[in-house]
Design a protein around this motif. Structure first.
Motif, PDB file in Angstrom:
ATOM      1  N   LYS A  12      -1.347 -17.410 -17.954  1.00 20.21           N
ATOM      2  CA  LYS A  12      -0.661 -16.185 -18.384  1.00 20.21           C
ATOM      3  C   LYS A  12      -1.211 -14.966 -17.922  1.00 20.21           C
ATOM      4  O   LYS A  12      -2.308 -14.932 -17.352  1.00 20.21           O
ATOM      5  N   CYS A  13      -0.471 -13.999 -17.835  1.00 17.84           N
ATOM      6  CA  CYS A  13      -0.889 -12.817 -17.503  1.00 17.84           C
ATOM      7  C   CYS A  13      -0.385 -11.582 -18.163  1.00 17.84           C
ATOM      8  O   CYS A  13       0.728 -11.627 -18.714  1.00 17.84           O
ATOM      9  N   GLU A  16       3.362 -10.138 -18.453  1.00 19.36           N
ATOM     10  CA  GLU A  16       4.737 -11.212 -18.407  1.00 19.36           C
ATOM     11  C   GLU A  16       5.459 -10.918 -19.402  1.00 19.36           C
ATOM     12  O   GLU A  16       5.340 -10.639 -20.699  1.00 19.36           O
ATOM     13  N   LYS A  17       6.904 -11.330 -19.284  1.00 27.37           N
ATOM     14  CA  LYS A  17       8.052 -11.463 -20.359  1.00 27.37           C
ATOM     15  C   LYS A  17       8.680 -12.669 -20.119  1.00 27.37           C
ATOM     16  O   LYS A  17       8.708 -13.297 -19.310  1.00 27.37           O
ATOM     17  N   THR A  23       9.895 -17.416 -18.177  1.00 29.11           N
ATOM     18  CA  THR A  23       8.452 -16.557 -18.052  1.00 29.11           C
ATOM     19  C   THR A  23       8.508 -16.020 -16.734  1.00 29.11           C
ATOM     20  O   THR A  23       8.711 -16.774 -15.807  1.00 29.11           O
ATOM     21  N   LEU A  24       8.419 -14.688 -16.810  1.00 23.35           N
ATOM     22  CA  LEU A  24       8.383 -13.947 -15.465  1.00 23.35           C
ATOM     23  C   LEU A  24       7.125 -13.046 -15.837  1.00 23.35           C
ATOM     24  O   LEU A  24       7.029 -12.299 -16.362  1.00 23.35           O
ATOM     25  N   PRO A  25       6.105 -13.213 -14.645  1.00 20.87           N
ATOM     26  CA  PRO A  25       6.172 -14.132 -13.611  1.00 20.87           C
ATOM     27  C   PRO A  25       5.663 -15.611 -14.091  1.00 20.87           C
ATOM     28  O   PRO A  25       4.931 -15.507 -15.085  1.00 20.87           O
ATOM     29  N   LEU A  26       6.077 -16.536 -13.497  1.00 23.10           N
ATOM     30  CA  LEU A  26       5.356 -17.815 -13.941  1.00 23.10           C
ATOM     31  C   LEU A  26       3.894 -17.955 -13.177  1.00 23.10           C
ATOM     32  O   LEU A  26       3.728 -18.008 -11.826  1.00 23.10           O
ATOM     33  N   VAL A  27       2.816 -18.166 -13.957  1.00 20.72           N
ATOM     34  CA  VAL A  27       1.633 -17.890 -13.469  1.00 20.72           C
ATOM     35  C   VAL A  27       1.084 -19.478 -13.253  1.00 20.72           C
ATOM     36  O   VAL A  27       0.975 -20.237 -14.049  1.00 20.72           O
ATOM     37  N   ASN A  59      12.557 -19.180 -12.399  1.00 21.97           N
ATOM     38  CA  ASN A  59      11.692 -18.137 -12.993  1.00 21.97           C
ATOM     39  C   ASN A  59      11.839 -16.846 -12.096  1.00 21.97           C
ATOM     40  O   ASN A  59      11.465 -15.702 -12.597  1.00 21.97           O
ATOM     41  N   ILE A 285       8.718  -5.405 -14.950  1.00 25.35           N
ATOM     42  CA  ILE A 285       7.739  -6.110 -15.440  1.00 25.35           C
ATOM     43  C   ILE A 285       6.576  -5.875 -14.563  1.00 25.35           C
ATOM     44  O   ILE A 285       6.959  -5.781 -13.191  1.00 25.35           O
ATOM     45  N   PHE A 287       2.109  -6.737 -13.792  1.00 21.95           N
ATOM     46  CA  PHE A 287       0.754  -6.941 -14.126  1.00 21.95           C
ATOM     47  C   PHE A 287      -0.097  -6.311 -13.157  1.00 21.95           C
ATOM     48  O   PHE A 287       0.252  -5.673 -12.239  1.00 21.95           O
TER      49      PHE A 287
END
Length: 321
Positions: A12-13, A16-17, A23-27, A59, A285, A287
């Motif tokens: 997760k970061c 993210e949304k 999930t953006l971004p996919l971590v 994603n 979005i 991060f």
């Protein structure tokens, strides 16, 4: 297709949304924290190339985090793992070649906001994939916000159906003035000689025509490029039939060096452009960059930009077909 992959752990970061269930971004992080070296990362990508590309399209953005990626050479090794064909950047951003496929991102002043855009959206051949590597994270600001383009198209069609359809019917006309020489004091300061890789006007015109541009030489030695007609939205294969907001109306409308109008020369209503900018920001979005981060963006599905930041900040870029 599921996220499951034995070589990566989904993380997760902050920022993210969840957008339409994704999930953006996919971590993606190391599955084993004791194995986060470059050799492990490259082998993991090699073993999962097809899966990774499907995740990127699914994603729209994939962030590789937690591996020991140190420099442009290692970033280039990551890019080359996939075998994607390189595409040379064409645009106003001042950039410096670093290593093989790797360039600096926009070298304009860090104090300026780079507005949201699809990379090279205005020319005939644009990249499908955009990769960014954080070599030096900023202490403050400097995020690379991105936006799922289908959400912008959906909301613009909800609020301004007639205006959008008029743009679709007429097409769009863009102009941009390239300077006579490079000016790194501007985020749009790339001169035409650098942009077209020649000081020969005839050859520059030939290359511009191949990219879908007309040119008008200016008394000060610069050149106005004219691009039209362009549609405001596009539908790309494999992306759920979504209409993408695939244009740069807000970023070019009424600016010092650029313009965006209907293809017949009529104006796009100011309130439509203003509201579009608000929608893009609302859907954005972002991060916080960490050293060694590698962000993959589906350039057909996401706009991206750059927040102002303090120095130092060093983010490198590669673009692929």
């Amino acid at each position: 297709m599921e996220y499951t992959c034995k070589d990566f752990k989904v993380g997760k970061c902050e920022g993210e949304k969840i957008v339409d269930g994704e999930t953006l971004p996919l971590v993606l992080q190391p599955s084993d924290l004791n194995k986060k070296d470059m050799e492990t990362l490259l082998q993991s990508l090699e073993n999962n190339k097809e899966w990774f590309e499907k995740m990127l399209i699914k994603n729209s953005a994939v962030l590789i985090r937690g591996f020991n990626v140190e420099n442009a050479v290692e970033f280039n090794d990551i890019v080359e793992t996939f075998g994607w064909e390189d595409i040379r950047y064409v645009g106003p951003a001042p950039r410096t070649h670093i290593h093989k496929r790797i360039w600096t991102a926009n070298e304009g002043p860090l104090s300026e906001f780079i507005y949201y855009h699809h990379e090279m959206v205005l020319i005939k051949e644009y990249p499908k994939k955009l990769m960014l590597f954080c070599e030096i994270p900023p202490q403050e600001g400097g995020e690379t916000p991105f936006v799922p383009s289908f959400r912008v198209a959906e909301r613009m069609l909800e609020e301004f159906p007639e205006a959008v359809e008029e743009m679709e019917k007429k097409g769009l006309r863009y102009t941009f003035t390239a300077l006579s020489s490079d000016n790194t004091g501007s985020m749009r300061g790339r001169g035409w000689q650098d942009a077209f890789a020649t000081s020969d006007r005839a050859l520059a015109e030939e290359r511009a025509k191949a990219l879908g541009m007309d040119m008008e030489w200016l008394p000060n030695g610069g050149v106005k490029t004219i691009l039209c007609p362009h549609r405001p939205t596009q539908v790309f294969e494999g992306r759920k039939g979504r209409r993408m907001w695939f244009n740069t109306i807000v970023g070019m409308h009424g600016k010092e060096l650029s313009s965006a109008t209907m293809a017949d020369g009529s104006e796009i209503p100011e309130h439509v452009v203003k509201r579009c900018g608000e929608i893009i920001e609302e859907e954005s979005i972002q991060f916080k960059w960490q050293k060694g981060d590698v962000l993959f963006l589906d350039n057909l599905a996401t706009l991206h930009g750059r927040r102002p930041s303090s120095a130092p900040r060093r983010v490198l870029v590669a673009t692929c077909k």
